[in-house]
Write a protein that holds these residues in place. Structure first.
Motif, mmCIF file in Angstrom:
data_model
loop_
_atom_site.group_PDB
_atom_site.id
_atom_site.type_symbol
_atom_site.label_atom_id
_atom_site.label_comp_id
_atom_site.label_asym_id
_atom_site.label_seq_id
_atom_site.Cartn_x
_atom_site.Cartn_y
_atom_site.Cartn_z
ATOM 1 N N ALA A 316 0.901 -1.234 0.057
ATOM 2 C CA ALA A 316 0.143 0.135 0.086
ATOM 3 C C ALA A 316 0.925 1.296 0.097
ATOM 4 N N ILE A 317 1.995 1.204 0.710
ATOM 5 C CA ILE A 317 2.790 2.567 0.801
ATOM 6 C C ILE A 317 3.441 2.552 -0.468
ATOM 7 N N LEU A 318 4.127 1.714 -1.010
ATOM 8 C CA LEU A 318 4.562 1.713 -2.306
ATOM 9 C C LEU A 318 3.757 2.026 -3.384
ATOM 10 N N ARG A 319 2.722 1.476 -3.371
ATOM 11 C CA ARG A 319 1.718 2.089 -4.504
ATOM 12 C C ARG A 319 1.213 3.610 -4.270
ATOM 13 N N ALA A 320 1.159 3.990 -3.146
ATOM 14 C CA ALA A 320 0.663 5.459 -2.769
ATOM 15 C C ALA A 320 1.880 6.297 -3.190
ATOM 16 N N ALA A 321 3.228 5.770 -2.947
ATOM 17 C CA ALA A 321 4.175 6.899 -2.939
ATOM 18 C C ALA A 321 4.458 6.985 -4.572
ATOM 19 N N VAL A 322 4.373 5.890 -5.105
ATOM 20 C CA VAL A 322 4.445 6.117 -6.678
ATOM 21 C C VAL A 322 3.288 6.867 -7.324
ATOM 22 N N LYS A 323 2.247 6.596 -7.214
ATOM 23 C CA LYS A 323 1.000 7.286 -7.662
ATOM 24 C C LYS A 323 1.112 8.839 -7.130
ATOM 25 N N HIS A 324 1.562 9.215 -6.152
ATOM 26 C CA HIS A 324 1.659 10.454 -5.498
ATOM 27 C C HIS A 324 2.795 11.452 -6.468
ATOM 28 N N SER A 325 3.941 10.678 -6.769
ATOM 29 C CA SER A 325 4.958 11.358 -7.649
ATOM 30 C C SER A 325 4.480 11.436 -8.779
ATOM 31 N N LEU A 326 3.680 10.435 -9.446
ATOM 32 C CA LEU A 326 3.153 10.689 -10.622
ATOM 33 C C LEU A 326 2.154 11.750 -10.680
ATOM 34 N N GLN A 328 2.247 14.428 -8.608
ATOM 35 C CA GLN A 328 2.734 15.615 -8.269
ATOM 36 C C GLN A 328 3.552 16.317 -9.202
ATOM 37 N N PHE A 329 4.145 15.373 -10.072
ATOM 38 C CA PHE A 329 4.855 16.074 -11.381
ATOM 39 C C PHE A 329 4.157 16.017 -12.432
ATOM 40 N N ASN A 330 2.668 16.076 -12.454
ATOM 41 C CA ASN A 330 1.890 16.267 -13.554
ATOM 42 C C ASN A 330 2.008 15.336 -14.666
ATOM 43 N N ILE A 331 2.028 13.608 -14.176
ATOM 44 C CA ILE A 331 2.555 12.662 -15.255
ATOM 45 C C ILE A 331 1.102 12.148 -15.194
ATOM 46 N N ALA A 332 0.339 11.669 -14.009
ATOM 47 C CA ALA A 332 -0.914 11.206 -14.303
ATOM 48 C C ALA A 332 -1.968 12.353 -14.553
ATOM 49 N N PRO A 333 -2.816 12.094 -15.116
ATOM 50 C CA PRO A 333 -4.092 12.972 -15.361
ATOM 51 C C PRO A 333 -4.923 13.170 -14.050
ATOM 52 N N VAL A 334 -5.391 14.478 -13.942
ATOM 53 C CA VAL A 334 -5.951 14.843 -12.639
ATOM 54 C C VAL A 334 -7.161 15.670 -13.218
ATOM 55 N N LEU A 335 -8.347 16.040 -12.317
ATOM 56 C CA LEU A 335 -9.451 16.834 -12.719
ATOM 57 C C LEU A 335 -9.134 18.079 -12.507
ATOM 58 N N ASP A 336 -9.336 19.144 -13.351
ATOM 59 C CA ASP A 336 -8.934 20.568 -13.248
ATOM 60 C C ASP A 336 -10.051 21.127 -13.095
ATOM 61 N N PHE A 337 -10.499 21.785 -12.101
ATOM 62 C CA PHE A 337 -11.489 22.686 -11.859
ATOM 63 C C PHE A 337 -11.098 24.113 -11.756
ATOM 64 N N GLU A 338 -10.011 24.555 -12.277
ATOM 65 C CA GLU A 338 -9.636 26.113 -12.582
ATOM 66 C C GLU A 338 -10.375 26.371 -13.509
ATOM 67 N N ARG A 339 -10.787 28.190 -13.276
ATOM 68 C CA ARG A 339 -11.768 28.625 -14.285
ATOM 69 C C ARG A 339 -10.994 29.223 -15.389
ATOM 70 N N ASP A 340 -11.465 29.453 -16.463
ATOM 71 C CA ASP A 340 -10.830 30.054 -17.506
ATOM 72 C C ASP A 340 -10.600 31.522 -17.428
ATOM 73 N N PRO A 341 -9.181 32.012 -17.422
ATOM 74 C CA PRO A 341 -8.897 33.348 -17.112
ATOM 75 C C PRO A 341 -9.572 34.332 -18.066
ATOM 76 N N ASN A 342 -9.914 34.122 -19.098
ATOM 77 C CA ASN A 342 -10.557 34.920 -20.236
ATOM 78 C C ASN A 342 -11.990 35.326 -19.704
ATOM 79 N N LEU A 343 -12.594 34.528 -18.649
ATOM 80 C CA LEU A 343 -13.773 35.037 -18.201
ATOM 81 C C LEU A 343 -13.801 35.932 -17.026
ATOM 82 N N ASP A 344 -12.556 36.029 -16.443
ATOM 83 C CA ASP A 344 -12.241 36.879 -15.425
ATOM 84 C C ASP A 344 -12.550 38.406 -15.917
#
Length: 627
Positions: A316-326, A328-344
């Motif tokens: 569990a620790i090894l799996r979580a550590a590798v997944k966290h690194s991927l 953290q360095f934007n290797i793994a896809p993540v959900l991005d909830f940031e708004r479009d700056p053009n709408l500001d």
């Protein structure tokens, strides 16, 4: 009745023990390198001749041994690391069993030279087949030099089981990698047949990986670092886009000792889930630091397998550590909830007072009003209407019929007889729906589950494995091209640059001539770079790197013996990489073409790996299914 159980002589017992410890020259390399590390050396030299069959020599600048210790080191179960059974669970060193040197000396000619820093002269010991030939005083540098010559000289059956020099050298290099990666604080130099293969200076862990596998490796690494009470994980994993079909670059180190663990390997694979293509394997170089009391090293003769007290927690620790690194360095896809700056809201308008917009309506506008009379309330409309009235000669609404005068005569002139119009595509369009002109097509092949091709024959039914059948077709085609040296090449618009480790480059150089006969064109082969300007006609550019990686892996691990043919292996490897894979949909003409090409082969019954390519089922066998 006489007693039949008797004690074995020491030299026979040592030879039996050698069967567990020394399997090939690489086993000797591992044991000698680990002894040099235990001696506290910071510079270690490895000298190899004939892939270790003729000579394996390790020279270190460690603390050396006294004459008595030098003699005792070749006795069975003689060790300085263990004094009680409890010490087995507090191991911080490599060799602890005291069997390695005794086993090696039983099946080889061993020369040992050693000197301690406090002594002016050293000691030399010569042993042949467990028999001490001589022990003299010599002048030698501080440290130890162990030379193992003529491995398995007294066991010819074991020597005959050794593979070719290419395979045995690869195993030696693998052991060298494992020890060098675990100890970046030690300088390692390796010589093979008189030439320097590796020169690894003292460095950090990342630089040691780059020095071994090439400069291009630096951009492939993602750091992993996690400290817990149970386990400390440090090291690197490879980015998903650089994953390979082979498992070559996968290294686990537990307390600076290389291990193999399918369970922990599954944890890494689970962390990469969804990021890798099927059949691809990610690289990793991970150091695990655990409490020595929580592991048992003494469960395998080669000490490459370890028993953990709590494997589930480590997983569990090894799996979580590798997944966290991927992540953290934007290797793994993540959900991005940031708004479009053009709408500001722009900065200039943030302090502006909000005002309600005004809507002006022309309430006097009447669309049904006479167009000739100007509007009182809308000056713009009145001006537009008056100009329109002037252009029409101030015609009133009663003159609307005059607007259409002359149109009837013009329309009569432009009447077209549509019965005389011809369409170019008329006959082609009608022929599609005209049943009289249709050619009745009969399909004799069908694809089943995108894996098998089913065809009818006179006696019943034929079922073909499309992957194996295509392998056979390509194998004979490549073999024919390489034998006749008539491979057709397709030039690339831009040269293709591929990066490999120095060892892989050596294999490419060995196979370069055969690859050129198949259609490959090499413009440059450097220490770490292969530049290709042409590929065979039926090889897509995107598959070139996969083909070469698969070929290098096959040469490293699947070379049978000295009778091995490089041309044959190359044809097999390329056919396996380029053949139609299971799950690929084929059109009717493609299916029929594959069937025809298969039965045009010299040996259509089996694939290049000697596996059945097709089976037949007669009508009688089908009838029995319905009884």
């Amino acid at each position: 009745m006489a007693d039949i159980i008797q004690l074995l002589p020491d030299h026979v017992a040592n030879q039996i023990a050698a069967g567990e410890v020394v399997q090939r020259p690489a086993s000797v390399v591992k044991e000698l390198l680990e002894n040099a590390i235990d001696a506290g050396a910071d510079t270690i030299k490895l000298i190899i001749k004939d892939a270790g069959k003729t000579l394996v020599q390790v020279i270190d600048n460690g603390k050396g041994m006294s004459p008595t210790d030098a003699r005792l080191s070749f006795e069975r179960h003689a060790t300085s690391k263990i004094k009680s059974a409890e010490d087995l669970f507090q191991l911080h060193t490599k060799g602890f069993r005291g069997e390695a040197l005794a086993s090696i000396a039983a099946i080889a000619h061993v020369e040992l030279k050693t000197k301690q820093a406090s002594n002016d002269v050293g000691n030399a010991l010569v042993i042949e087949g467990s028999q001490v030939v001589s022990q003299d005083v010599v002048v030698t540098p501080t440290g130890t030099s162990v030379a193992v010559k003529n491995l398995f000289f007294n066991i010819p059956a074991r020597r005959n089981f050794l593979k070719s020099d290419t395979v045995e050298l690869r195993h030696v290099v693998d052991e060298f990698y494992r020890v060098a990666l675990a100890h970046p604080s030690i300088s390692f130099v390796m010589y093979n047949n008189g030439s320097e293969s590796f020169n690894l200076p003292i460095s950090n862990y990342r630089q040691r990986i780059v020095n071994i596998f090439g400069n291009k490796t630096n951009e492939k690494l993602v750091p992993v670092d996690e400290d817990t009470e149970v386990l400390n994980v440090s090291g690197f994993v490879g980015k998903p886009e650089f994953a390979k079909k082979s498992r070559g670059e996968q290294y686990f180190f537990v307390n600076d000792r290389f291990i193999k663990s399918a369970y922990l390997n599954h944890a890494i694979a689970s962390a990469f889930e969804g990021l890798l293509k099927p059949g691809m394997h990610a690289s990793y170089f991970l150091n695990l630091q655990v409490d020595p009391q929580s592991i048992d090293i003494n469960i395998h003769p080669t000490k490459t397998e370890i028993k953990f007290d709590d494997e589930h927690t480590l997983y569990a620790i090894l799996r979580a550590a590798v997944k966290h690194s991927l992540g953290q360095f934007n290797i793994a896809p993540v959900l991005d909830f940031e708004r479009d700056p053009n709408l500001d809201t722009p900065y200039n308008y943030k302090e502006t007072v909000i005002s309600t917009p005004k809507v002006e309506v022309d309430r006097s506008f009447n669309p049904f009003k006479d167009a000739s009379q100007p509007s009182v309330t809308s000056t713009q409309r009145s001006s537009h209407t008056s100009s329109f009235s002037r252009q029409e000669g101030h015609k009133s609404s009663s003159d609307w019929e005059g607007l259409y005068v002359g149109l009837e005569s013009k329309s009569n002139e432009s009447v077209v007889d549509f019965s005389e119009v011809e369409f170019e595509s008329e006959e082609e369009t009608l022929s599609i729906f005209n049943g009289d002109h249709q050619v009745e097509q009969t399909h004799t092949t069908y694809q089943l589950h995108k894996k098998y091709i089913v065809s009818t024959i006179k006696s019943g039914m034929l079922i073909i494995d499309q992957f194996r059948a295509h392998q056979r077709v390509l194998y004979e085609e490549f073999l024919r091209n390489m034998t006749s040296r008539e491979g057709v090449s397709q030039q690339l618009l831009f040269p293709l640059q591929l990066h490999f480790s120095p060892q892989d480059i050596d294999i490419v150089n060995q196979l370069k001539a055969d690859l050129e006969h198949t259609g490959f064109v090499f413009s440059n082969v450097d220490e770490e770079l292969v530049e290709i300007t042409g590929v065979p006609v039926n090889v897509p550019e995107s598959e070139v790197s996969i083909i070469l990686e698969q070929l290098i892996s096959d040469v490293e691990h699947e070379v049978p013996d000295s009778n091995f043919s490089a041309t044959d292996l190359l044809a097999k490897s390329m056919a396996k990489s380029l053949a139609i894979k299971t799950g690929q949909s084929l059109q009717k003409d493609e299916q029929e073409h594959l069937v025809n090409k298969l039965f045009a082969c010299k040996d259509p019954n089996v694939s290049p790996a000697n596996r059945v390519t097709f089976v037949t089922m007669s009508v009688d066998e089908l009838d029995k299914k319905f009884i």
